[in-house]
Scaffold this motif. Structure first.
Motif, PDB file in Angstrom:
ATOM      1  N   LEU A   1       4.242  -0.209   7.523  1.00 52.28           N
ATOM      2  CA  LEU A   1       3.295  -1.137   6.880  1.00 52.28           C
ATOM      3  C   LEU A   1       3.612  -2.584   7.242  1.00 52.28           C
ATOM      4  CD1 LEU A   1       3.061   0.420   3.298  1.00 52.28           C
ATOM      5  CD2 LEU A   1       1.221   0.276   4.982  1.00 52.28           C
ATOM      6  N   LEU A   2       4.869  -2.842   7.598  1.00 55.17           N
ATOM      7  CA  LEU A   2       5.298  -4.219   7.872  1.00 55.17           C
ATOM      8  C   LEU A   2       5.292  -4.537   9.358  1.00 55.17           C
ATOM      9  CD1 LEU A   2       8.363  -4.093   5.457  1.00 55.17           C
ATOM     10  CD2 LEU A   2       6.131  -5.094   4.978  1.00 55.17           C
ATOM     11  N   GLN A   3       4.941  -3.559  10.182  1.00 58.02           N
ATOM     12  CA  GLN A   3       4.937  -3.757  11.625  1.00 58.02           C
ATOM     13  C   GLN A   3       3.598  -4.334  12.084  1.00 58.02           C
ATOM     14  OE1 GLN A   3       8.119  -3.424  12.667  1.00 58.02           O
ATOM     15  NE2 GLN A   3       7.877  -1.737  14.088  1.00 58.02           N
ATOM     16  N   ALA A   4       3.668  -5.206  13.089  1.00 54.97           N
ATOM     17  CA  ALA A   4       2.423  -5.615  13.719  1.00 54.97           C
ATOM     18  C   ALA A   4       1.957  -4.406  14.519  1.00 54.97           C
ATOM     19  CB  ALA A   4       2.675  -6.799  14.637  1.00 54.97           C
ATOM     20  N   GLY A   5       0.736  -3.966  14.285  1.00 55.64           N
ATOM     21  CA  GLY A   5       0.292  -2.790  15.025  1.00 55.64           C
ATOM     22  C   GLY A   5      -1.157  -2.500  14.759  1.00 55.64           C
ATOM     23  N   ALA A   6      -1.585  -1.362  15.237  1.00 51.90           N
ATOM     24  CA  ALA A   6      -2.982  -0.976  15.069  1.00 51.90           C
ATOM     25  C   ALA A   6      -3.365  -0.969  13.588  1.00 51.90           C
ATOM     26  CB  ALA A   6      -3.198   0.405  15.676  1.00 51.90           C
ATOM     27  N   ARG A   7      -4.487  -1.575  13.267  1.00 48.05           N
ATOM     28  CA  ARG A   7      -4.880  -1.682  11.865  1.00 48.05           C
ATOM     29  C   ARG A   7      -5.283  -0.326  11.289  1.00 48.05           C
ATOM     30  NH1 ARG A   7      -9.337  -5.633  10.815  1.00 48.05           N
ATOM     31  NH2 ARG A   7      -8.982  -4.990   8.677  1.00 48.05           N
ATOM     32  N   GLY A   8      -5.832   0.532  12.117  1.00 51.69           N
ATOM     33  CA  GLY A   8      -6.230   1.857  11.658  1.00 51.69           C
ATOM     34  C   GLY A   8      -5.056   2.728  11.265  1.00 51.69           C
ATOM     35  N   ASP A   9      -3.852   2.253  11.547  1.00 52.24           N
ATOM     36  CA  ASP A   9      -2.638   3.017  11.293  1.00 52.24           C
ATOM     37  C   ASP A   9      -2.068   2.745   9.902  1.00 52.24           C
ATOM     38  OD1 ASP A   9      -0.564   4.765  12.286  1.00 52.24           O
ATOM     39  OD2 ASP A   9       0.739   3.002  12.245  1.00 52.24           O
ATOM     40  N   LYS A  10      -2.664   1.765   9.207  1.00 57.12           N
ATOM     41  CA  LYS A  10      -2.052   1.324   7.944  1.00 57.12           C
ATOM     42  C   LYS A  10      -2.518   2.125   6.720  1.00 57.12           C
ATOM     43  CE  LYS A  10       0.111  -2.677   9.195  1.00 57.12           C
ATOM     44  NZ  LYS A  10       0.539  -2.387  10.569  1.00 57.12           N
ATOM     45  N   ALA A  11      -3.778   2.551   6.704  1.00 51.41           N
ATOM     46  CA  ALA A  11      -4.359   3.144   5.497  1.00 51.41           C
ATOM     47  C   ALA A  11      -3.611   4.405   5.046  1.00 51.41           C
ATOM     48  CB  ALA A  11      -5.839   3.457   5.726  1.00 51.41           C
ATOM     49  N   TRP A  12      -3.318   5.318   5.980  1.00 55.46           N
ATOM     50  CA  TRP A  12      -2.640   6.557   5.591  1.00 55.46           C
ATOM     51  C   TRP A  12      -1.226   6.274   5.098  1.00 55.46           C
ATOM     52  CZ3 TRP A  12       1.792   8.910   7.509  1.00 55.46           C
ATOM     53  CH2 TRP A  12       2.337   8.353   8.677  1.00 55.46           C
ATOM     54  N   ARG A  13      -0.590   5.255   5.696  1.00 51.16           N
ATOM     55  CA  ARG A  13       0.765   4.893   5.262  1.00 51.16           C
ATOM     56  C   ARG A  13       0.756   4.405   3.823  1.00 51.16           C
ATOM     57  NH1 ARG A  13       4.304   4.300   9.611  1.00 51.16           N
ATOM     58  NH2 ARG A  13       3.273   4.437  11.613  1.00 51.16           N
ATOM     59  N   LEU A  14      -0.197   3.514   3.541  1.00 55.52           N
ATOM     60  CA  LEU A  14      -0.310   2.966   2.194  1.00 55.52           C
ATOM     61  C   LEU A  14      -0.644   4.087   1.198  1.00 55.52           C
ATOM     62  CD1 LEU A  14      -0.206   0.377   0.560  1.00 55.52           C
ATOM     63  CD2 LEU A  14      -2.660   0.102   0.930  1.00 55.52           C
ATOM     64  N   ALA A  15      -1.537   5.000   1.607  1.00 61.75           N
ATOM     65  CA  ALA A  15      -1.925   6.113   0.730  1.00 61.75           C
ATOM     66  C   ALA A  15      -0.710   6.988   0.411  1.00 61.75           C
ATOM     67  CB  ALA A  15      -3.017   6.947   1.405  1.00 61.75           C
TER      68      ALA A  15
END
Lengths: 144, 137
Positions: A44-58
């Protein structure tokens, strides 16, 4: 070494462990991902693809929601945090930084890595276990 | 869909941690305290998790894509290098100091325990520091 039989809980330990293994398998089978908590949260704290964040947060929110749901059906087991505030902050920094630098923690290396027989994860697991044993020995038996 | 699955799996994982006793730092320390009154419970947690995981992973890793059509992202690195060992050692020291690792930290957050909140903030600070240093190099 003396065994603490009074606090030994083999039934719930095995049941809880089986749930952890099952959850890890589900994440791999459905999402193709390793259930490594430090990697998922740290991503969640990495600069990276935005589409990669939602599942992590969930996933993180699921972990946070677990005691809330548990409480609906049963009383939460006792929770006791012995460490004082300063020790907690130092420990948190070490856990956060160390698990990211070492590419995993108890779940990613311990549960998932050992399950897929990764030599790298075996080394990591033996290392953090040994360090954990040593830290407790120093705190409880040398400094106390 | 994969977001919903991630939430449900996170929830199940958290329930597993609570049932196993790992959400109680005092119990974790009881396991890590070999020289005191040793509580072997967490060895059984790990044993059961790995037993179930081994069976599942053996089947799952033969797949090319996941059930939801995602690529199977299984770590490919086999290097046993300094970051692996030093990072794991630092993590283990922190784990031993508080009795809290990343999963239980997040479930502690959900119990509302103030010490859990502080630990999680420090943990994310440590993770952010890692990301910062990594971006520089």
């Amino acid at each position: 070494m003396t065994i603490d039989w009074a606090n030994f809980t083999p039934g719930t330990a095995l049941a809880g462990g089986a749930l952890l293994g099952f959850a890890a398998v589900l994440l791999l089978v459905f999402n193709g991902r390793i259930a490594g908590i430090s990697g998922i949260a740290g991503g969640l704290l990495q600069a990276g693809a935005r589409g990669d964040k939602a599942w992590r947060l969930a996933f993180v929110l699921g972990l946070v929601a677990a005691p809330v749901l548990y409480r609906v059906f049963a009383a939460l087991p006792e929770i006791s945090i012995e460490a004082d505030w300063l020790v907690l902050v130092v420990a948190g920094l070490l856990v956060g930084f160390g698990s990211r630098y070492g590419s995993g923690c108890t779940s990613g290396h311990g549960v998932c890595g050992l399950s897929r027989l990764s030599p790298r994860s075996l080394v990591a697991t033996l290392t953090f276990m040994a360090a954990g044993f040593a830290a407790v020995y120093v705190v409880r038996h040398l400094l106390a | 869909m994969k977001t919903i699955v991630a939430f449900l799996v996170g929830l199940l994982f958290g329930i597993g941690l609570i049932v196993a006793g790992m959400s109680n730092p005092a119990k974790v320390l009881g396991f890590l305290d070999l020289a005191g009154a040793w509580d072997p419970s967490l060895a059984l947690v790990m044993g059961a998790a790995v037993a179930v995981g081994m069976a599942g992973f053996a089947v799952a890793r033969r797949r090319k894509v996941s059930l939801l059509g995602e690529p199977m992202q299984i770590p490919a690195s086999r290097a046993i290098d300094r970051p692996l060992v030093i990072g794991s050692a630092l993590f283990g020291i922190g784990w031993g100091l508080a009795g809290i690792c990343p999963g239980p930290a997040l479930t502690l957050l959900g119990t509302g325990a103030p010490k859990g909140v502080v630990f999680v903030l420090a943990m994310f600070a440590g993770m952010a520091l890692f990301s910062l240093l990594q971006r520089r190099n």
